[in-house]
Design a protein around this motif. Structure first.
Motif, PDB file in Angstrom:
ATOM      1  N   ALA A  72      79.509 -18.479  55.934  1.00 23.14           N
ATOM      2  CA  ALA A  72      79.769 -17.433  55.611  1.00 23.14           C
ATOM      3  C   ALA A  72      78.743 -16.215  55.261  1.00 23.14           C
ATOM      4  CB  ALA A  72      80.785 -17.127  54.673  1.00 23.14           C
ATOM      5  N   VAL A  73      78.825 -14.874  55.328  1.00 22.58           N
ATOM      6  CA  VAL A  73      77.432 -13.919  54.906  1.00 22.58           C
ATOM      7  C   VAL A  73      77.553 -13.130  54.261  1.00 22.58           C
ATOM      8  CG1 VAL A  73      75.358 -12.162  55.988  1.00 22.58           C
ATOM      9  CG2 VAL A  73      76.208 -14.585  57.054  1.00 22.58           C
ATOM     10  N   ARG A  74      77.152 -11.911  53.662  1.00 20.98           N
ATOM     11  CA  ARG A  74      77.775 -11.122  53.433  1.00 20.98           C
ATOM     12  C   ARG A  74      76.951 -10.452  52.932  1.00 20.98           C
ATOM     13  NH1 ARG A  74      82.124  -9.060  53.295  1.00 20.98           N
ATOM     14  NH2 ARG A  74      83.185 -10.898  51.733  1.00 20.98           N
ATOM     15  N   SER A  75      76.393  -8.766  53.770  1.00 19.92           N
ATOM     16  CA  SER A  75      75.839  -8.406  53.022  1.00 19.92           C
ATOM     17  C   SER A  75      76.149  -7.155  51.433  1.00 19.92           C
ATOM     18  CB  SER A  75      75.548  -7.176  54.209  1.00 19.92           C
ATOM     19  OG  SER A  75      75.058  -7.634  55.395  1.00 19.92           O
ATOM     20  N   LEU A  76      74.806  -7.051  50.970  1.00 18.22           N
ATOM     21  CA  LEU A  76      74.282  -6.553  50.013  1.00 18.22           C
ATOM     22  C   LEU A  76      73.612  -4.764  50.388  1.00 18.22           C
ATOM     23  CD1 LEU A  76      73.662  -9.525  48.067  1.00 18.22           C
ATOM     24  CD2 LEU A  76      75.528  -8.265  47.991  1.00 18.22           C
ATOM     25  N   HIS A  77      74.407  -3.922  49.339  1.00 20.15           N
ATOM     26  CA  HIS A  77      73.794  -2.942  49.496  1.00 20.15           C
ATOM     27  C   HIS A  77      72.369  -2.509  47.739  1.00 20.15           C
ATOM     28  CE1 HIS A  77      72.736   1.489  50.006  1.00 20.15           C
ATOM     29  NE2 HIS A  77      73.709   1.737  48.769  1.00 20.15           N
ATOM     30  N   ASP A  78      71.305  -2.574  47.775  1.00 19.77           N
ATOM     31  CA  ASP A  78      70.523  -2.071  47.070  1.00 19.77           C
ATOM     32  C   ASP A  78      70.882  -3.465  45.823  1.00 19.77           C
ATOM     33  OD1 ASP A  78      68.527  -1.339  45.957  1.00 19.77           O
ATOM     34  OD2 ASP A  78      69.670   0.428  44.835  1.00 19.77           O
ATOM     35  N   PRO A  79      71.520  -4.640  45.663  1.00 15.77           N
ATOM     36  CA  PRO A  79      71.500  -4.963  44.168  1.00 15.77           C
ATOM     37  C   PRO A  79      70.655  -5.340  43.137  1.00 15.77           C
ATOM     38  CG  PRO A  79      71.033  -6.953  45.771  1.00 15.77           C
ATOM     39  CD  PRO A  79      70.705  -5.203  46.993  1.00 15.77           C
ATOM     40  N   PHE A  80      69.077  -5.049  43.330  1.00 17.12           N
ATOM     41  CA  PHE A  80      68.739  -5.084  42.854  1.00 17.12           C
ATOM     42  C   PHE A  80      67.819  -3.076  41.583  1.00 17.12           C
ATOM     43  CE2 PHE A  80      67.306  -8.838  45.783  1.00 17.12           C
ATOM     44  CZ  PHE A  80      67.645  -9.514  44.429  1.00 17.12           C
ATOM     45  N   HIS A  81      68.632  -2.744  42.129  1.00 15.12           N
ATOM     46  CA  HIS A  81      68.811  -1.348  41.088  1.00 15.12           C
ATOM     47  C   HIS A  81      67.441  -0.797  41.925  1.00 15.12           C
ATOM     48  CE1 HIS A  81      73.026  -2.960  40.275  1.00 15.12           C
ATOM     49  NE2 HIS A  81      72.050  -3.818  39.232  1.00 15.12           N
ATOM     50  N   ARG A  82      67.049  -0.389  43.004  1.00 15.16           N
ATOM     51  CA  ARG A  82      65.589  -0.429  43.623  1.00 15.16           C
ATOM     52  C   ARG A  82      65.302   1.331  43.703  1.00 15.16           C
ATOM     53  NH1 ARG A  82      63.642  -4.543  48.337  1.00 15.16           N
ATOM     54  NH2 ARG A  82      65.127  -4.095  48.782  1.00 15.16           N
ATOM     55  N   PHE A  83      67.142   1.909  44.086  1.00 13.66           N
ATOM     56  CA  PHE A  83      67.458   3.265  44.700  1.00 13.66           C
ATOM     57  C   PHE A  83      67.517   3.627  44.004  1.00 13.66           C
ATOM     58  CE2 PHE A  83      65.827   0.142  48.089  1.00 13.66           C
ATOM     59  CZ  PHE A  83      65.104   0.659  49.043  1.00 13.66           C
ATOM     60  N   ALA A  84      66.840   5.713  43.806  1.00 15.36           N
ATOM     61  CA  ALA A  84      68.064   5.872  42.939  1.00 15.36           C
ATOM     62  C   ALA A  84      68.323   7.111  43.504  1.00 15.36           C
ATOM     63  CB  ALA A  84      67.178   6.254  41.278  1.00 15.36           C
ATOM     64  N   GLU A  85      68.977   8.490  43.452  1.00 15.59           N
ATOM     65  CA  GLU A  85      69.435   9.228  43.471  1.00 15.59           C
ATOM     66  C   GLU A  85      69.154  10.844  42.831  1.00 15.59           C
ATOM     67  OE1 GLU A  85      73.248   9.839  46.004  1.00 15.59           O
ATOM     68  OE2 GLU A  85      72.139   8.158  47.878  1.00 15.59           O
ATOM     69  N   HIS A  86      68.763  11.866  43.248  1.00 11.90           N
ATOM     70  CA  HIS A  86      68.198  12.842  42.138  1.00 11.90           C
ATOM     71  C   HIS A  86      69.084  14.343  42.449  1.00 11.90           C
ATOM     72  CE1 HIS A  86      66.467  16.661  40.380  1.00 11.90           C
ATOM     73  NE2 HIS A  86      66.888  15.591  39.421  1.00 11.90           N
ATOM     74  N   HIS A  87      70.770  14.761  42.459  1.00 10.05           N
ATOM     75  CA  HIS A  87      70.976  16.032  43.109  1.00 10.05           C
ATOM     76  C   HIS A  87      70.306  16.941  42.215  1.00 10.05           C
ATOM     77  CE1 HIS A  87      74.052  12.888  45.185  1.00 10.05           C
ATOM     78  NE2 HIS A  87      73.572  12.601  44.259  1.00 10.05           N
ATOM     79  N   SER A  88      70.158  18.075  42.825  1.00 12.28           N
ATOM     80  CA  SER A  88      69.405  19.293  42.420  1.00 12.28           C
ATOM     81  C   SER A  88      70.263  20.122  42.896  1.00 12.28           C
ATOM     82  CB  SER A  88      68.155  19.874  43.221  1.00 12.28           C
ATOM     83  OG  SER A  88      67.024  18.827  43.527  1.00 12.28           O
ATOM     84  N   PRO A  89      70.333  21.102  41.249  1.00 12.94           N
ATOM     85  CA  PRO A  89      71.422  22.795  42.129  1.00 12.94           C
ATOM     86  C   PRO A  89      71.036  23.217  42.760  1.00 12.94           C
ATOM     87  CG  PRO A  89      69.832  22.126  39.625  1.00 12.94           C
ATOM     88  CD  PRO A  89      69.139  21.428  40.276  1.00 12.94           C
ATOM     89  N   ASP A  90      69.927  23.201  43.959  1.00 15.54           N
ATOM     90  CA  ASP A  90      70.185  23.711  44.660  1.00 15.54           C
ATOM     91  C   ASP A  90      71.047  23.233  46.372  1.00 15.54           C
ATOM     92  OD1 ASP A  90      68.282  21.905  45.370  1.00 15.54           O
ATOM     93  OD2 ASP A  90      66.383  23.523  45.618  1.00 15.54           O
ATOM     94  N   GLY A  91      70.734  22.072  45.930  1.00 20.27           N
ATOM     95  CA  GLY A  91      71.802  21.218  47.109  1.00 20.27           C
ATOM     96  C   GLY A  91      70.779  20.128  47.387  1.00 20.27           C
ATOM     97  N   ARG A  92      69.413  19.882  47.619  1.00 13.47           N
ATOM     98  CA  ARG A  92      69.049  19.214  47.680  1.00 13.47           C
ATOM     99  C   ARG A  92      69.234  17.746  47.146  1.00 13.47           C
ATOM    100  NH1 ARG A  92      63.397  19.466  46.755  1.00 13.47           N
ATOM    101  NH2 ARG A  92      63.900  20.455  44.709  1.00 13.47           N
TER     102      ARG A  92
END
Length: 154
Positions: A72-92
């Motif tokens: 069996a195989v299970r893909s994981l999305h960022d389990p080590f919390h390496r990435f963060a997103e920043h949502h700017s007020p201008d929509g970026r």
């Protein structure tokens, strides 16, 4: 592995139980399997071709049998919390890569009755290797009874 949700009748070959595996990491090279639990539930299906160590990048778990074959195989999305997103007020929306800290993550995977070990496969945690081919970074023995329908926990 067949998708148990593709018809009104589940595939009888698809495991009717799942494993919930909890891992803890400290930001360095230390990864522990801290909890193993067998649950009476069908695990969510995986889609697409399973990734291959040494070829694909990313992070995933492989359940292995006593011969070292994948069951069996299970893909994981960022389990080590390496990435963060920043949502700017201008929509970026900007994505930032950060140092790996400490934390934990859980994975649900089909409880293949012949699984004896779990292998964690991932890219090196450094930013320079984000797109490199993944390799096994940890392996753990499973310590669960292969009984049908019993819920257990460590």
């Amino acid at each position: 592995m067949n998708d148990p949700y593709s018809s009104s009748r589940p595939d009888p070959a698809y495991p009717r139980e799942s494993l919930r595996l909890t891992f803890r990491f400290d930001g360095g090279d230390s990864i522990e399997l801290v909890s193993q639990q067998r649950l009476r539930m069908i695990a969510p299906p995986s889609y697409g071709d399973p990734p291959v160590a040494g070829v694909n990048g990313g992070t995933w778990l492989e359940l292995l049998d006593s011969k070292g074959e994948k069951v069996a195989v299970r893909s994981l999305h960022d389990p080590f919390h390496r990435f963060a997103e920043h949502h700017s007020p201008d929509g970026r929306i900007e994505q930032f890569e950060r140092e790996v800290g400490s934390g934990q993550f859980e994975v649900l995977i089909p409880a293949a009755t012949d699984a004896t070990t779990v292998s964690l496969v991932s890219n090196d945690n450094s930013p320079a290797n984000r797109t490199s081919a993944a390799a096994e970074i940890a392996r753990f023995d499973l310590d669960l009874p292969n009984s049908q329908g019993k819920e257990t926990a460590e």
